[in-house]
Scaffold this motif. Structure first.
Motif, PDB file in Angstrom:
ATOM      1  N   ALA A 168      -2.570   1.887   9.869  1.00 32.70           N
ATOM      2  CA  ALA A 168      -3.556   2.827   9.328  1.00 32.70           C
ATOM      3  C   ALA A 168      -3.139   4.268   9.615  1.00 32.70           C
ATOM      4  O   ALA A 168      -3.291   5.153   8.761  1.00 32.70           O
ATOM      5  CB  ALA A 168      -4.930   2.539   9.908  1.00 32.70           C
ATOM      6  N   MET A 203       0.338   3.839  -3.040  1.00 31.87           N
ATOM      7  CA  MET A 203      -0.202   5.166  -2.779  1.00 31.87           C
ATOM      8  C   MET A 203       0.795   6.253  -3.175  1.00 31.87           C
ATOM      9  O   MET A 203       0.395   7.349  -3.585  1.00 31.87           O
ATOM     10  CB  MET A 203      -0.613   5.281  -1.313  1.00 31.87           C
ATOM     11  CG  MET A 203      -1.780   4.356  -0.968  1.00 31.87           C
ATOM     12  SD  MET A 203      -2.311   4.416   0.766  1.00 31.87           S
ATOM     13  CE  MET A 203      -3.256   5.945   0.766  1.00 31.87           C
ATOM     14  N   ARG A 212      -6.688   9.857   2.121  1.00 35.65           N
ATOM     15  CA  ARG A 212      -6.676   8.921   0.996  1.00 35.65           C
ATOM     16  C   ARG A 212      -6.751   7.462   1.432  1.00 35.65           C
ATOM     17  O   ARG A 212      -6.541   6.571   0.604  1.00 35.65           O
ATOM     18  CB  ARG A 212      -5.417   9.123   0.150  1.00 35.65           C
ATOM     19  CG  ARG A 212      -5.387  10.398  -0.660  1.00 35.65           C
ATOM     20  CD  ARG A 212      -4.068  10.533  -1.413  1.00 35.65           C
ATOM     21  NE  ARG A 212      -3.761   9.335  -2.201  1.00 35.65           N
ATOM     22  CZ  ARG A 212      -2.533   9.017  -2.617  1.00 35.65           C
ATOM     23  NH1 ARG A 212      -1.498   9.797  -2.298  1.00 35.65           N
ATOM     24  NH2 ARG A 212      -2.332   7.922  -3.327  1.00 35.65           N
ATOM     25  N   PHE A 213      -7.062   7.194   2.688  1.00 36.31           N
ATOM     26  CA  PHE A 213      -7.005   5.803   3.143  1.00 36.31           C
ATOM     27  C   PHE A 213      -8.212   5.465   4.003  1.00 36.31           C
ATOM     28  O   PHE A 213      -8.651   6.265   4.827  1.00 36.31           O
ATOM     29  CB  PHE A 213      -5.719   5.566   3.949  1.00 36.31           C
ATOM     30  CG  PHE A 213      -5.510   4.127   4.343  1.00 36.31           C
ATOM     31  CD1 PHE A 213      -5.362   3.137   3.384  1.00 36.31           C
ATOM     32  CD2 PHE A 213      -5.487   3.773   5.682  1.00 36.31           C
ATOM     33  CE1 PHE A 213      -5.180   1.808   3.745  1.00 36.31           C
ATOM     34  CE2 PHE A 213      -5.300   2.448   6.050  1.00 36.31           C
ATOM     35  CZ  PHE A 213      -5.151   1.456   5.079  1.00 36.31           C
ATOM     36  N   PRO A 225      -8.526   7.726   9.261  1.00 37.35           N
ATOM     37  CA  PRO A 225      -9.154   6.907   8.222  1.00 37.35           C
ATOM     38  C   PRO A 225     -10.548   6.463   8.650  1.00 37.35           C
ATOM     39  O   PRO A 225     -10.820   6.260   9.837  1.00 37.35           O
ATOM     40  CB  PRO A 225      -8.211   5.706   8.113  1.00 37.35           C
ATOM     41  CG  PRO A 225      -7.612   5.581   9.481  1.00 37.35           C
ATOM     42  CD  PRO A 225      -7.449   7.005   9.965  1.00 37.35           C
ATOM     43  N   LEU A 235      -0.101   5.208   7.199  1.00 37.08           N
ATOM     44  CA  LEU A 235      -0.535   5.476   5.827  1.00 37.08           C
ATOM     45  C   LEU A 235      -1.350   6.762   5.745  1.00 37.08           C
ATOM     46  O   LEU A 235      -1.211   7.549   4.798  1.00 37.08           O
ATOM     47  CB  LEU A 235      -1.334   4.293   5.290  1.00 37.08           C
ATOM     48  CG  LEU A 235      -0.512   3.033   4.983  1.00 37.08           C
ATOM     49  CD1 LEU A 235      -1.432   1.834   4.785  1.00 37.08           C
ATOM     50  CD2 LEU A 235       0.369   3.236   3.757  1.00 37.08           C
ATOM     51  N   SER A 236      -2.195   7.002   6.748  1.00 38.99           N
ATOM     52  CA  SER A 236      -3.039   8.200   6.738  1.00 38.99           C
ATOM     53  C   SER A 236      -2.227   9.462   6.981  1.00 38.99           C
ATOM     54  O   SER A 236      -2.596  10.541   6.501  1.00 38.99           O
ATOM     55  CB  SER A 236      -4.144   8.073   7.795  1.00 38.99           C
ATOM     56  OG  SER A 236      -4.994   6.993   7.488  1.00 38.99           O
ATOM     57  N   PHE A 260      -7.168   4.831  -1.327  1.00 41.08           N
ATOM     58  CA  PHE A 260      -7.020   3.383  -1.215  1.00 41.08           C
ATOM     59  C   PHE A 260      -7.703   2.877   0.056  1.00 41.08           C
ATOM     60  O   PHE A 260      -7.754   3.560   1.076  1.00 41.08           O
ATOM     61  CB  PHE A 260      -5.546   2.987  -1.118  1.00 41.08           C
ATOM     62  CG  PHE A 260      -4.814   2.911  -2.426  1.00 41.08           C
ATOM     63  CD1 PHE A 260      -4.348   1.704  -2.915  1.00 41.08           C
ATOM     64  CD2 PHE A 260      -4.566   4.064  -3.168  1.00 41.08           C
ATOM     65  CE1 PHE A 260      -3.653   1.637  -4.118  1.00 41.08           C
ATOM     66  CE2 PHE A 260      -3.869   4.014  -4.363  1.00 41.08           C
ATOM     67  CZ  PHE A 260      -3.412   2.782  -4.848  1.00 41.08           C
ATOM     68  N   GLY A 261      -8.174   1.646  -0.024  1.00 44.64           N
ATOM     69  CA  GLY A 261      -8.664   0.950   1.155  1.00 44.64           C
ATOM     70  C   GLY A 261      -8.142  -0.464   1.164  1.00 44.64           C
ATOM     71  O   GLY A 261      -7.669  -0.990   0.151  1.00 44.64           O
ATOM     72  N   LEU A 270       0.818  -1.215   0.000  1.00 48.17           N
ATOM     73  CA  LEU A 270       0.000   0.000   0.000  1.00 48.17           C
ATOM     74  C   LEU A 270       0.854   1.269   0.000  1.00 48.17           C
ATOM     75  O   LEU A 270       0.531   2.236  -0.691  1.00 48.17           O
ATOM     76  CB  LEU A 270      -0.945   0.006   1.203  1.00 48.17           C
ATOM     77  CG  LEU A 270      -2.205  -0.842   1.046  1.00 48.17           C
ATOM     78  CD1 LEU A 270      -2.854  -1.110   2.400  1.00 48.17           C
ATOM     79  CD2 LEU A 270      -3.203  -0.167   0.107  1.00 48.17           C
TER      80      LEU A 270
END
Length: 319
Positions: A86, A60, A96-97, A163, A89-90, A67-68, A56
């Motif tokens: 999470a 990304m 975006r997640f 997220p 990434l966020s 994205f999920g 991911l």
């Protein structure tokens, strides 16, 4: 108008291939990506199982899409690790997640050597995990001993935009239940009358006004024979009831269970057609139910052809 997304199937393709496919999907006009998260594929014919959370970050960075990922906290993943992944990434990709939380399948989860719980216990564990993830994303220090254990956990890196925590639901009953605690719901395509019941139950039991995402299984090819053959080759292990899929314990068991599946049995589970107008009509029906994101999973192996043709002829209809 619903956003049309692309599904990245880690059980079917190598991570490097999927990276190329999501870049192609963005260029073709897809508006989001949903990622599976498997430790094992669902058949030897699928044959892959890349680690979704590692992929991911690369995917990304390589695109600008939201994205999920669908994952099952509580056994293979401690919920504190899901929360940290999470949050990371966020933080890197604000807004975006999203994470879709489900109760999992034995195939992927029993690698820990722990007992595989009943569905009732898995749901209870999922709810515990979701609440713990939410607390950690809120910056709280968490101590918890129950069906899962988290001790003195705190996230020091938190995102500005948290997220969404969606609940993954297949049955009508589960849809109603996730409506009571999740930020939204993700479900899978099926005959429209069954899907309508799932949507209604989610809304009636607490989901009214919350976002709904749909993952659509389809098989598109140059002709009807290839579309059916591709679906049968790759997806016949996925036609069983959720209670069966959740409790099979190995790739060999999935393949054995699918030995008696006939090609025509896939039509209730997969939108199989070489006619783009049929696919457009199916998407319109899903859109009318109120889904905010409709994620298209072409279950056969012809990803480039699918992305190109849907980009030219299907996505502009929903732009």
């Amino acid at each position: 108008m619903a956003e049309i997304g692309y599904h990245a199937s880690h059980e079917q393709f190598k991570p490097g291939e999927l990276l190329r496919y999501v870049q192609m999907a963005e260029q073709a006009g897809f508006k989001a990506v949903n990622s599976s998260d498997h430790f094992f594929p669902l058949s030897e014919r699928q044959g892959e199982s890349g680690f979704a959370f590692a992929w991911l970050g690369a995917a990304m960075q390589a695109t600008s899409l939201p994205f999920g990922v669908v994952c099952a906290p509580g056994q293979r993943y401690n919920p504190a690790i899901v929360a940290q992944a999470a949050a990371t990434l966020s933080e890197m990709f604000p807004g975006r997640f999203w994470v879709s939380l489900g109760s999992g399948e034995a195939l992927n989860e029993i690698i820990t050597g722990e007992k595989w719980p009943s569905k009732t216990d898995r749901n209870a564990r999922l709810l515990e995990s979701a609440l713990l993830i939410r607390s950690l994303l809120d910056g709280e220090t968490v101590f918890h001993k129950g069906l899962v254990t988290v001790e003195n956990a705190k996230l020091y890196t938190l995102p500005e935009i948290k997220p969404l925590l969606l609940g993954a639901a297949v049955s009508e009953e589960t849809a109603g239940w996730v409506g009571s605690w999740a930020d939204g719901m993700i479900t899978v395509s099926r005959p429209i009358h069954e899907l309508t019941e799932v949507v209604n139950r989610f809304r009636e039991d607490g989901g009214e006004g919350k976002p709904m995402y749909l993952k659509v299984q389809l098989s598109y090819a140059e002709n009807e024979e290839e579309a059916l053959a591709g679906a049968y080759d790759q997806w016949r292990t996925n036609v069983f009831q959720g209670s069966v899929l959740a409790n099979l314990r190995s790739v060999e068991e999935f393949d054995a269970a699918a030995e008696l599946v006939k090609p025509e049995q896939l039509f209730d589970k997969v939108n199989i057609s070489s006619d783009l107008n049929k696919h457009i009509e199916w998407i319109r029906q899903y859109q009318a139910l109120g889904f905010e994101k409709i994620i298209l999973h072409n279950v056969n192996r012809s990803q480039e052809f699918f992305i190109q043709e849907f980009g030219r002829h299907v996505l502009p209809v929903f732009a």
